[in-house]
Design a protein around this motif. Sequence first.
Motif, PDB file in Angstrom:
ATOM      1  N   THR A  67       0.607  -1.286   0.021  1.00 40.11           N
ATOM      2  CA  THR A  67       0.044   0.077   0.068  1.00 40.11           C
ATOM      3  C   THR A  67       0.956   1.245   0.128  1.00 40.11           C
ATOM      4  OG1 THR A  67      -0.012  -0.035   2.334  1.00 40.11           O
ATOM      5  CG2 THR A  67      -1.940  -1.007   1.277  1.00 40.11           C
ATOM      6  N   PHE A  68       2.048   1.117   0.067  1.00 42.15           N
ATOM      7  CA  PHE A  68       3.082   2.236   0.096  1.00 42.15           C
ATOM      8  C   PHE A  68       2.985   2.766  -1.441  1.00 42.15           C
ATOM      9  CE2 PHE A  68       5.426   1.287   4.051  1.00 42.15           C
ATOM     10  CZ  PHE A  68       5.423   2.368   4.629  1.00 42.15           C
ATOM     11  N   MET A  69       2.586   1.975  -2.291  1.00 42.42           N
ATOM     12  CA  MET A  69       2.465   2.343  -3.701  1.00 42.42           C
ATOM     13  C   MET A  69       1.566   3.454  -3.940  1.00 42.42           C
ATOM     14  SD  MET A  69       4.114   1.351  -6.400  1.00 42.42           S
ATOM     15  CE  MET A  69       3.944  -0.013  -7.573  1.00 42.42           C
ATOM     16  N   GLU A  70       0.342   3.098  -3.256  1.00 39.53           N
ATOM     17  CA  GLU A  70      -0.702   4.121  -3.608  1.00 39.53           C
ATOM     18  C   GLU A  70      -0.329   5.605  -2.806  1.00 39.53           C
ATOM     19  OE1 GLU A  70      -1.603   0.716  -4.247  1.00 39.53           O
ATOM     20  OE2 GLU A  70      -2.285   0.942  -2.105  1.00 39.53           O
ATOM     21  N   SER A  71       0.581   5.346  -1.590  1.00 43.19           N
ATOM     22  CA  SER A  71       0.625   6.663  -0.942  1.00 43.19           C
ATOM     23  C   SER A  71       2.031   7.357  -1.510  1.00 43.19           C
ATOM     24  CB  SER A  71       0.829   6.420   0.715  1.00 43.19           C
ATOM     25  OG  SER A  71       1.787   5.502   0.993  1.00 43.19           O
ATOM     26  N   SER A  72       2.650   6.786  -2.537  1.00 45.22           N
ATOM     27  CA  SER A  72       3.797   7.585  -3.094  1.00 45.22           C
ATOM     28  C   SER A  72       3.484   8.441  -4.166  1.00 45.22           C
ATOM     29  CB  SER A  72       4.706   6.360  -3.762  1.00 45.22           C
ATOM     30  OG  SER A  72       5.115   5.424  -2.757  1.00 45.22           O
ATOM     31  N   TRP A  73       2.284   8.498  -4.665  1.00 40.84           N
ATOM     32  CA  TRP A  73       2.041   9.520  -5.766  1.00 40.84           C
ATOM     33  C   TRP A  73       0.403  10.168  -5.265  1.00 40.84           C
ATOM     34  CZ3 TRP A  73      -1.974   8.856  -9.361  1.00 40.84           C
ATOM     35  CH2 TRP A  73      -2.738   7.660  -9.384  1.00 40.84           C
ATOM     36  N   TYR A  74      -0.006   9.832  -4.203  1.00 41.21           N
ATOM     37  CA  TYR A  74      -1.424  10.673  -4.118  1.00 41.21           C
ATOM     38  C   TYR A  74      -1.424  12.087  -4.397  1.00 41.21           C
ATOM     39  CZ  TYR A  74      -0.324  11.770   0.391  1.00 41.21           C
ATOM     40  OH  TYR A  74       0.283  12.644   1.782  1.00 41.21           O
ATOM     41  N   TYR A  75      -0.319  12.701  -3.712  1.00 42.59           N
ATOM     42  CA  TYR A  75      -0.277  14.211  -3.707  1.00 42.59           C
ATOM     43  C   TYR A  75      -0.149  14.543  -5.145  1.00 42.59           C
ATOM     44  CZ  TYR A  75       4.492  13.194  -5.688  1.00 42.59           C
ATOM     45  OH  TYR A  75       5.382  12.811  -6.491  1.00 42.59           O
ATOM     46  N   HIS A 133       6.995   8.395   9.451  1.00 47.81           N
ATOM     47  CA  HIS A 133       7.067   7.973   7.938  1.00 47.81           C
ATOM     48  C   HIS A 133       8.307   8.634   7.491  1.00 47.81           C
ATOM     49  CE1 HIS A 133       2.974   6.370   7.899  1.00 47.81           C
ATOM     50  NE2 HIS A 133       2.726   7.477   8.354  1.00 47.81           N
ATOM     51  N   ALA A 134       9.295   8.857   8.575  1.00 47.00           N
ATOM     52  CA  ALA A 134      10.377   9.862   8.082  1.00 47.00           C
ATOM     53  C   ALA A 134      11.423   8.776   6.960  1.00 47.00           C
ATOM     54  CB  ALA A 134      11.354   9.842   9.277  1.00 47.00           C
ATOM     55  N   ILE A 135      11.114   7.429   7.072  1.00 45.38           N
ATOM     56  CA  ILE A 135      11.913   6.827   6.067  1.00 45.38           C
ATOM     57  C   ILE A 135      11.300   6.133   4.923  1.00 45.38           C
ATOM     58  CG2 ILE A 135      13.703   4.808   6.106  1.00 45.38           C
ATOM     59  CD1 ILE A 135      14.377   5.256   8.864  1.00 45.38           C
ATOM     60  N   LEU A 136      10.400   5.066   5.166  1.00 50.01           N
ATOM     61  CA  LEU A 136      10.056   4.557   4.257  1.00 50.01           C
ATOM     62  C   LEU A 136       9.042   5.189   3.137  1.00 50.01           C
ATOM     63  CD1 LEU A 136       9.335   0.953   5.571  1.00 50.01           C
ATOM     64  CD2 LEU A 136      11.376   1.770   4.196  1.00 50.01           C
ATOM     65  N   HIS A 137       7.985   5.794   3.964  1.00 53.88           N
ATOM     66  CA  HIS A 137       7.088   6.641   2.930  1.00 53.88           C
ATOM     67  C   HIS A 137       7.889   7.720   2.306  1.00 53.88           C
ATOM     68  CE1 HIS A 137       3.927   9.188   1.565  1.00 53.88           C
ATOM     69  NE2 HIS A 137       4.414  10.019   2.533  1.00 53.88           N
ATOM     70  N   LEU A 138       8.461   8.537   3.191  1.00 52.68           N
ATOM     71  CA  LEU A 138       9.020   9.628   2.440  1.00 52.68           C
ATOM     72  C   LEU A 138      10.193   9.305   1.321  1.00 52.68           C
ATOM     73  CD1 LEU A 138       9.004  12.161   5.517  1.00 52.68           C
ATOM     74  CD2 LEU A 138       7.897  12.193   3.517  1.00 52.68           C
ATOM     75  N   LEU A 139      10.636   8.268   1.477  1.00 52.88           N
ATOM     76  CA  LEU A 139      11.738   7.900   0.602  1.00 52.88           C
ATOM     77  C   LEU A 139      10.932   7.455  -0.764  1.00 52.88           C
ATOM     78  CD1 LEU A 139      14.783   7.776   0.444  1.00 52.88           C
ATOM     79  CD2 LEU A 139      14.637   5.148   1.081  1.00 52.88           C
TER      80      LEU A 139
END
Length: 876
Positions: free
Chosen positions: A508-516, A547-553
């Motif tokens: 699910t990090f895929m969806e949150s990587s480009w939603y913005y 989310h400092a590491i995975l999501h933001l990376l």
Amino acid sequence: MQDTQEASKNETDYQPQAVEAAAQRYWNAQRAYEVKEDPAKPKFFCLSMLPYPSGALHMGHVRNYTIGDVISRYQRMNGKNVLQPMGWDAFGLPAENAAIKNKTAPAKWTYANIEHMRGQLQSLGYAIDWSREFATCRPEYYRWEQLMFTRLLKKGLAYRKNSVVNWDPIDQTVLANEQVVDGRGWRSGAVVEKREIPQWFLRITDYAQELLDGLDTLPGWPDAVKTMQRNWIGRSEGLEIHFAVEGEREPLTVFTTRPDTLMGVTFVSIAGEHPLALKAAANNPQLAAFLEELKHGGVSEAELETQEKRGMATGLYAIHPVSGEQVPVWVANFVLMGYGTGAVMAVPGHDARDFEFAHKYGLPIRQVIACGSEAYDPAAWQEWYGDKTRADMRVVNSGALDGKNYREAFDYLAAKLEAEGKGLRRVNWRLRDWGVSRQRYWGCPIPVIYCPKCDAVPVPEDQLPVVLPEDVAFSGVQSPIKADPEWRKCRCPQCGGPAERETDTFDTFMESSWYYARYTSPGANAQVDERANYWLPVDQYIGGIEHAILHLLYFRFYHKLMRDAGLVQSDEPATNLLCQGMVIAETFYRENADGSKDWINPADVEIQRDDKARVVGALLRSDGQPVKIGGIEKMSKSKNNGVDPQAMVGKYGADTVRLFSMFAAPPEQSLEWNEAGVEGMARFLRRFWREVTTHASQPDHPVVNPAQLNGEQKALRRQLHETIQKVTVDFGRRHSFNTAIAALMELLNAVNKFADMSEQGRAVRHEALETMVLLLNPVVPHVSHQLWQVLGHAEAVLEDQPWPAVDEAALVRDSLTLAVQVNGKLRGTIEVPAHAGKEEAEALALAQPQVAAFLKELSVRKVIVVPGKIVNIVAG
Ligand code: ANZ
Ligand code: ZN
């Protein structure tokens, strides 16, 4: 107690529910926060991390979105075209677990939660452009993610390889890490096994250098986050060195960051899965058994450093590339196959792990580094043995390397070994490729078809999206699409033969990587369109430090993927990042006979205080009996110390909740929720309300005429304009919302004390109150919306009012207060004209009665005047 009396005394007072409903009705009718691209205006994209629709808003959400809302409203009042969107990170495991438990469909659960939580967010009055809202579980959203993936596959940026998963042998399914509890399946209780299965990966390592360098272009990101990302990416520069192995054709290659210690090598360590270890084990049953043992005692990377060092000799010998000496090859449990070459040149004299290993197995230890005159003792490890950064560090006992420092020895050996074909300079990364396959149902289907003839074929673009069926029934824990042969069955797009769909879904990090990016382009018939380049990059991103590491990376990586696909022009997705602290609260419990604890929610507890307001105990409201106080902790389900935002909004109104969450702590720090503090905020808003309504009921007055003001009027006006100055800096640049609010509270106190009912007095009071309405608007927009009208204006969207400007002339002081010290001790103060020179200040200081009395017996030796601050008299 005090509160209710106060409220009943002022029947006409502030009624938050009515005020908030009216303001929200107006904003909705006006579509006040729906925005369009406007090239004539500077844009401001204010983004808060999107929520997971877990069922109800928690205080962490409220804090996050209130910070974003204050910044958004402030920026719009400063002339920016502000986009503040909201959406739902709607795929994920909790929906699936809830569905399995309640025998419903994850989609139904998710959509119901979204409905509920949207209402909760709306009750808080955020200035969100709801027309752009989406849920990431909708095919209109994820189809673009699927399209991007098929393109990455064609570019070679997505690939498939075997990788280890948790396998539940009873439920016959793969488990997510969260579903493994103490090594057992969460439902079956079976001991979880490790299994290797093929999974999809994105080549984030191709972007490692850029992701690292990009951090230097982000001055608006917290240093702590950048450091965590740097460590996670983990660039390390070293050499690969080839060691010949006796009786082997292929050399054994090691990776080292410390070639300067080469002459201290006394053995070589290899991973249990290293090919040479497997080869040696083929006719060594004892070694084979050891390798088998290592496989099962799998430890996480974090545990590697602390686990007991274990190893076994392979019987093989390597040849030292410089000395020609024979050194034994050992298998060691702390060498990872997945890093470097899976082989390490062991330098027990200067590497702590090798040191421990050598001690355990009686291998030789050799000193090759010295620092100043420090004595080297192989019996006990000292920090400096491994320190390459000390200025006095030199190579010793190493022939031609002697006397060199780390850098010199590194460069010397790199050149020498490269020339001899025995080594190569090389950069290694800690960062691994991103594994995006999940064996779960409630996620975006990976758009791939498996054909017996053509292998893995991307789903053609005109056949996207691959839609996840939403109307499913779970039988057990198996993913319904894995269990459904009809869903899997398809034709191969390449050869037309019978084929099967991939049944894994994306992380699910895929969806949150480009939603913005999708927020910028609602309805676009592409992942994003040209509107993205108006809005991006995000000007202010706000979210949790977790989310400092995975999501933001991943978010930074995906932005670069979109850039390289020609979709966006910027290099980084967000210019400024704010990570808000946790919301914490007191915990309460009662102990059961067996020592277990029942955690009690703070809402059900009454705190007892002594006359100094110190907490002395707590009682359960329902039975009046004491409960134990367990200490302040992060709000969580497990400690039952969550405070329900909806209950607080119902009791105090949204503005009070917003005000408290901005006032109680600076945004990066922990915020302790306590109801006494919330009541304090409610009191402030009531006072503000009363002050404005009382003022508005008085007769008309002229506008302020600065030339006519007396000293007191000038003083209030000066405080007002100093407050504007402070709030502007605190909201806009420092994000120090709590200090801005404190200044506004002081200003309200000053207005309250200001009893002047003359025409100019009322005019100054009017200016102060009207300005306060605007300055407070970002934090308490409903109150401000109403009081603006009370002050005689037509109903309006206050963000379209210009932000109050500082009147520099109002800041000028006619006189200044200086401290007077004699021999370093404060003896009095003096008022001096603002433009007074040093002589005048000196004369006034010496004449000040207390000072003069003190100086009577002394003679003045020297007077030092620090203009605007202090007069220092030296006397003896
Ligand atoms: C000799 C040496 C001497 C080392 C010394 C360190 C200190 P980073 O900085 O994380 O890249 N190493 C290399 N590959 C390894 C693997 N697969 N598993 C475990 N350890 C491995 O670490 C690089 C250092 O970690 C390398 O430098 C190697 O040990 C070890 F005084 O080589 B060194
Ligand atoms: Zn085929």
